[in-house]
Design a protein around this motif. Structure first.
Motif, PDB file in Angstrom:
ATOM      1  N   ALA A  19       5.885   1.144  -8.502  1.00 24.00           N
ATOM      2  CA  ALA A  19       4.674   1.860  -8.933  1.00 24.00           C
ATOM      3  C   ALA A  19       4.602   3.233  -8.270  1.00 24.00           C
ATOM      4  CB  ALA A  19       3.434   1.033  -8.586  1.00 24.00           C
ATOM      5  N   ALA A  20       4.869   3.290  -6.974  1.00 19.46           N
ATOM      6  CA  ALA A  20       4.810   4.566  -6.258  1.00 19.46           C
ATOM      7  C   ALA A  20       5.851   5.538  -6.807  1.00 19.46           C
ATOM      8  CB  ALA A  20       5.024   4.333  -4.763  1.00 19.46           C
ATOM      9  N   THR A  21       7.062   5.049  -7.049  1.00 17.13           N
ATOM     10  CA  THR A  21       8.123   5.912  -7.569  1.00 17.13           C
ATOM     11  C   THR A  21       7.721   6.501  -8.915  1.00 17.13           C
ATOM     12  OG1 THR A  21       9.816   4.632  -6.409  1.00 17.13           O
ATOM     13  CG2 THR A  21      10.558   5.990  -8.241  1.00 17.13           C
ATOM     14  N   ARG A  22       7.215   5.659  -9.798  1.00 17.49           N
ATOM     15  CA  ARG A  22       6.810   6.145 -11.128  1.00 17.49           C
ATOM     16  C   ARG A  22       5.695   7.175 -11.015  1.00 17.49           C
ATOM     17  NH1 ARG A  22       2.880   4.727 -14.362  1.00 17.49           N
ATOM     18  NH2 ARG A  22       2.424   2.770 -13.302  1.00 17.49           N
ATOM     19  N   LEU A  23       4.679   6.875 -10.203  1.00 18.24           N
ATOM     20  CA  LEU A  23       3.538   7.785 -10.076  1.00 18.24           C
ATOM     21  C   LEU A  23       3.911   9.078  -9.355  1.00 18.24           C
ATOM     22  CD1 LEU A  23       0.803   5.123  -9.279  1.00 18.24           C
ATOM     23  CD2 LEU A  23       0.903   6.577 -11.312  1.00 18.24           C
ATOM     24  N   SER A  33      -2.932   8.860  -5.510  1.00 17.06           N
ATOM     25  CA  SER A  33      -3.747   8.184  -4.491  1.00 17.06           C
ATOM     26  C   SER A  33      -3.217   6.768  -4.231  1.00 17.06           C
ATOM     27  CB  SER A  33      -5.206   8.091  -4.948  1.00 17.06           C
ATOM     28  OG  SER A  33      -5.327   7.175  -6.032  1.00 17.06           O
ATOM     29  N   VAL A  34      -3.568   6.254  -3.068  1.00 16.28           N
ATOM     30  CA  VAL A  34      -3.224   4.873  -2.717  1.00 16.28           C
ATOM     31  C   VAL A  34      -3.840   3.924  -3.742  1.00 16.28           C
ATOM     32  CG1 VAL A  34      -3.626   3.039  -1.016  1.00 16.28           C
ATOM     33  CG2 VAL A  34      -2.865   5.310  -0.263  1.00 16.28           C
ATOM     34  N   GLN A  35      -5.061   4.214  -4.179  1.00 11.74           N
ATOM     35  CA  GLN A  35      -5.737   3.359  -5.160  1.00 11.74           C
ATOM     36  C   GLN A  35      -4.939   3.282  -6.464  1.00 11.74           C
ATOM     37  OE1 GLN A  35      -8.389   1.431  -4.524  1.00 11.74           O
ATOM     38  NE2 GLN A  35      -8.098   0.552  -6.558  1.00 11.74           N
ATOM     39  N   GLU A  36      -4.412   4.414  -6.911  1.00 13.80           N
ATOM     40  CA  GLU A  36      -3.613   4.415  -8.144  1.00 13.80           C
ATOM     41  C   GLU A  36      -2.345   3.571  -7.969  1.00 13.80           C
ATOM     42  OE1 GLU A  36      -4.156   8.634 -10.347  1.00 13.80           O
ATOM     43  OE2 GLU A  36      -3.492   8.770  -8.261  1.00 13.80           O
ATOM     44  N   ILE A  37      -1.738   3.650  -6.806  1.00 13.56           N
ATOM     45  CA  ILE A  37      -0.514   2.881  -6.551  1.00 13.56           C
ATOM     46  C   ILE A  37      -0.794   1.384  -6.590  1.00 13.56           C
ATOM     47  CG2 ILE A  37       1.276   2.351  -4.840  1.00 13.56           C
ATOM     48  CD1 ILE A  37       0.966   5.316  -3.879  1.00 13.56           C
ATOM     49  N   ALA A  40      -1.561   0.205 -10.121  1.00 14.24           N
ATOM     50  CA  ALA A  40      -0.351   0.145 -10.948  1.00 14.24           C
ATOM     51  C   ALA A  40       0.533  -1.031 -10.551  1.00 14.24           C
ATOM     52  CB  ALA A  40       0.427   1.451 -10.832  1.00 14.24           C
ATOM     53  N   ALA A  41       0.533  -1.380  -9.266  1.00 15.26           N
ATOM     54  CA  ALA A  41       1.350  -2.496  -8.785  1.00 15.26           C
ATOM     55  C   ALA A  41       0.653  -3.835  -8.983  1.00 15.26           C
ATOM     56  CB  ALA A  41       1.686  -2.299  -7.304  1.00 15.26           C
ATOM     57  N   GLY A  42      -0.649  -3.795  -9.264  1.00 16.10           N
ATOM     58  CA  GLY A  42      -1.411  -5.028  -9.452  1.00 16.10           C
ATOM     59  C   GLY A  42      -1.643  -5.793  -8.157  1.00 16.10           C
ATOM     60  N   VAL A  43      -1.815  -5.046  -7.052  1.00 13.08           N
ATOM     61  CA  VAL A  43      -2.057  -5.673  -5.748  1.00 13.08           C
ATOM     62  C   VAL A  43      -3.257  -4.995  -5.097  1.00 13.08           C
ATOM     63  CG1 VAL A  43       0.394  -6.257  -5.455  1.00 13.08           C
ATOM     64  CG2 VAL A  43      -0.488  -4.126  -4.483  1.00 13.08           C
ATOM     65  N   THR A  44      -3.626  -5.481  -3.934  1.00 14.38           N
ATOM     66  CA  THR A  44      -4.751  -4.905  -3.200  1.00 14.38           C
ATOM     67  C   THR A  44      -4.249  -3.871  -2.189  1.00 14.38           C
ATOM     68  OG1 THR A  44      -4.608  -6.534  -1.430  1.00 14.38           O
ATOM     69  CG2 THR A  44      -5.998  -7.112  -3.340  1.00 14.38           C
ATOM     70  N   LYS A  45      -5.176  -3.057  -1.693  1.00 18.70           N
ATOM     71  CA  LYS A  45      -4.815  -2.107  -0.632  1.00 18.70           C
ATOM     72  C   LYS A  45      -4.319  -2.861   0.598  1.00 18.70           C
ATOM     73  CE  LYS A  45      -7.619   1.931  -1.729  1.00 18.70           C
ATOM     74  NZ  LYS A  45      -8.678   2.831  -1.278  1.00 18.70           N
ATOM     75  N   GLY A  46      -4.907  -4.017   0.842  1.00 22.29           N
ATOM     76  CA  GLY A  46      -4.471  -4.830   1.986  1.00 22.29           C
ATOM     77  C   GLY A  46      -2.998  -5.195   1.883  1.00 22.29           C
ATOM     78  N   LEU A  48      -0.704  -3.446   0.293  1.00 17.55           N
ATOM     79  CA  LEU A  48       0.083  -2.241   0.565  1.00 17.55           C
ATOM     80  C   LEU A  48       0.218  -2.034   2.070  1.00 17.55           C
ATOM     81  CD1 LEU A  48       0.089   1.174  -1.155  1.00 17.55           C
ATOM     82  CD2 LEU A  48      -0.158   1.086   1.304  1.00 17.55           C
ATOM     83  N   TYR A  49      -0.917  -2.123   2.774  1.00 17.06           N
ATOM     84  CA  TYR A  49      -0.883  -1.859   4.216  1.00 17.06           C
ATOM     85  C   TYR A  49      -0.205  -2.978   5.003  1.00 17.06           C
ATOM     86  CZ  TYR A  49      -3.842   2.097   3.114  1.00 17.06           C
ATOM     87  OH  TYR A  49      -4.314   3.270   2.588  1.00 17.06           O
ATOM     88  N   HIS A  50      -0.061  -4.134   4.367  1.00 21.95           N
ATOM     89  CA  HIS A  50       0.693  -5.218   5.014  1.00 21.95           C
ATOM     90  C   HIS A  50       2.183  -4.882   5.047  1.00 21.95           C
ATOM     91  CE1 HIS A  50       1.854  -9.305   6.138  1.00 21.95           C
ATOM     92  NE2 HIS A  50       2.754  -9.261   5.176  1.00 21.95           N
ATOM     93  N   TYR A  51       2.680  -4.285   3.968  1.00 21.01           N
ATOM     94  CA  TYR A  51       4.111  -3.983   3.861  1.00 21.01           C
ATOM     95  C   TYR A  51       4.463  -2.548   4.244  1.00 21.01           C
ATOM     96  CZ  TYR A  51       4.502  -8.444   1.522  1.00 21.01           C
ATOM     97  OH  TYR A  51       4.465  -9.794   1.239  1.00 21.01           O
ATOM     98  N   PHE A  52       3.544  -1.633   4.004  1.00 18.49           N
ATOM     99  CA  PHE A  52       3.777  -0.219   4.308  1.00 18.49           C
ATOM    100  C   PHE A  52       2.554   0.297   5.051  1.00 18.49           C
ATOM    101  CE2 PHE A  52       5.977  -1.244   0.365  1.00 18.49           C
ATOM    102  CZ  PHE A  52       7.272  -0.842   0.662  1.00 18.49           C
ATOM    103  N   GLY A  53       2.763   0.979   6.133  1.00 12.97           N
ATOM    104  CA  GLY A  53       1.630   1.442   6.938  1.00 12.97           C
ATOM    105  C   GLY A  53       0.817   2.529   6.277  1.00 12.97           C
ATOM    106  N   SER A  54       1.414   3.232   5.305  1.00 13.60           N
ATOM    107  CA  SER A  54       0.731   4.360   4.686  1.00 13.60           C
ATOM    108  C   SER A  54       1.457   4.772   3.406  1.00 13.60           C
ATOM    109  CB  SER A  54       0.729   5.555   5.654  1.00 13.60           C
ATOM    110  OG  SER A  54       2.072   5.984   5.891  1.00 13.60           O
ATOM    111  N   LYS A  55       0.831   5.678   2.684  1.00 10.74           N
ATOM    112  CA  LYS A  55       1.473   6.252   1.496  1.00 10.74           C
ATOM    113  C   LYS A  55       2.736   7.013   1.922  1.00 10.74           C
ATOM    114  CE  LYS A  55      -0.087   9.958  -0.825  1.00 10.74           C
ATOM    115  NZ  LYS A  55      -0.762  10.870  -1.774  1.00 10.74           N
TER     116      LYS A  55
END
Length: 197
Positions: A19-23, A33-37, A40-46, A48-55
């Motif tokens: 999702a990030a690559t496409r966007l 934005s993190v929200q858009e990512i 698009a990935a169909g997951v929560t911000k939590g 994202l931050y579990h696997y990646f510390g930031s955008k």
């Protein structure tokens, strides 16, 4: 605990990176934005931050995953029991093909590298330097054994080839007249001609 897969079984980190690559490719890193990512990935911000510390970590990983693949492949070519000219040609062609196969990643990185923090930028440059040094070692091996000309310093030979590779994202079109392998063969042949004694 964040789920490791979504309903279809795709790993969440893979979904986030896709999702990030496409966007990033469509909109630019700074306009995504993190929200858009996460939407698009169909997951929560939590997640994202579990696997990646930031955008910014996502941006770094977009490039790092391709570089890891290229480094593994280069190491295999360099360590093969074949003449140095065959090993160099295989490595030179491979970096072209793998860059074209990951053209969005390469484009994003060169457009957005300046968004990385100084520490992350330094780390990426160090990993890239390691790749270039291993590639240069093949050129030097051939020069020292008399297979390649020493007329041009090995650093310039490497910069010449990677200058071509780094510009692929500005001109290569999947619908164009040349396949990735054909482009790779032409550029690898140019490199070997430049090294011919």
């Amino acid at each position: 605990m964040a789920r490791t897969t979504d309903g279809s079984g795709a790993p969440v980190p893979q979904r986030l990176l896709a999702a990030a690559t496409r966007l990033f490719a469509e909109q630019g890193y700074d306009r995504t934005s993190v929200q858009e990512i996460v939407e698009a990935a169909g997951v929560t911000k939590g997640a994202l931050y579990h696997y990646f510390g930031s955008k910014e970590d996502l941006l770094q990983e977009v490039y790092a995953r391709v570089l890891r693949l290229q480094q593994e492949r280069l190491d295999a070519f360099a360590d093969a029991d074949e003449p140095v000219e065959r090993r160099l040609r295989a490595a030179a062609a491979d970096v072209v093909v793998t860059t074209i196969e990951n053209l969005d990643d390469a484009s994003i990185f060169f457009r957005s590298m300046h968004h990385l923090s100084p520490e992350k930028n330094k780390q990426v440059r160090m990993e890239r330097r390691r790749y270039h040094e291993r590639f240069r070692a093949l050129v030097e091996e051939g020069q020292q054994s008399g297979v390649f000309s020493t007329a041009t310093p090995s650093d310039l030979v490497v910069d010449y080839h990677f200058g071509s590779v780094h510009h692929l994202s500005t001109w290569y079109s999947p619908g164009g007249p040349l396949t990735p392998q054909e482009v790779a063969d032409h550029l690898a042949d140019l490199l070997l001609r430049a090294l011919r004694p």
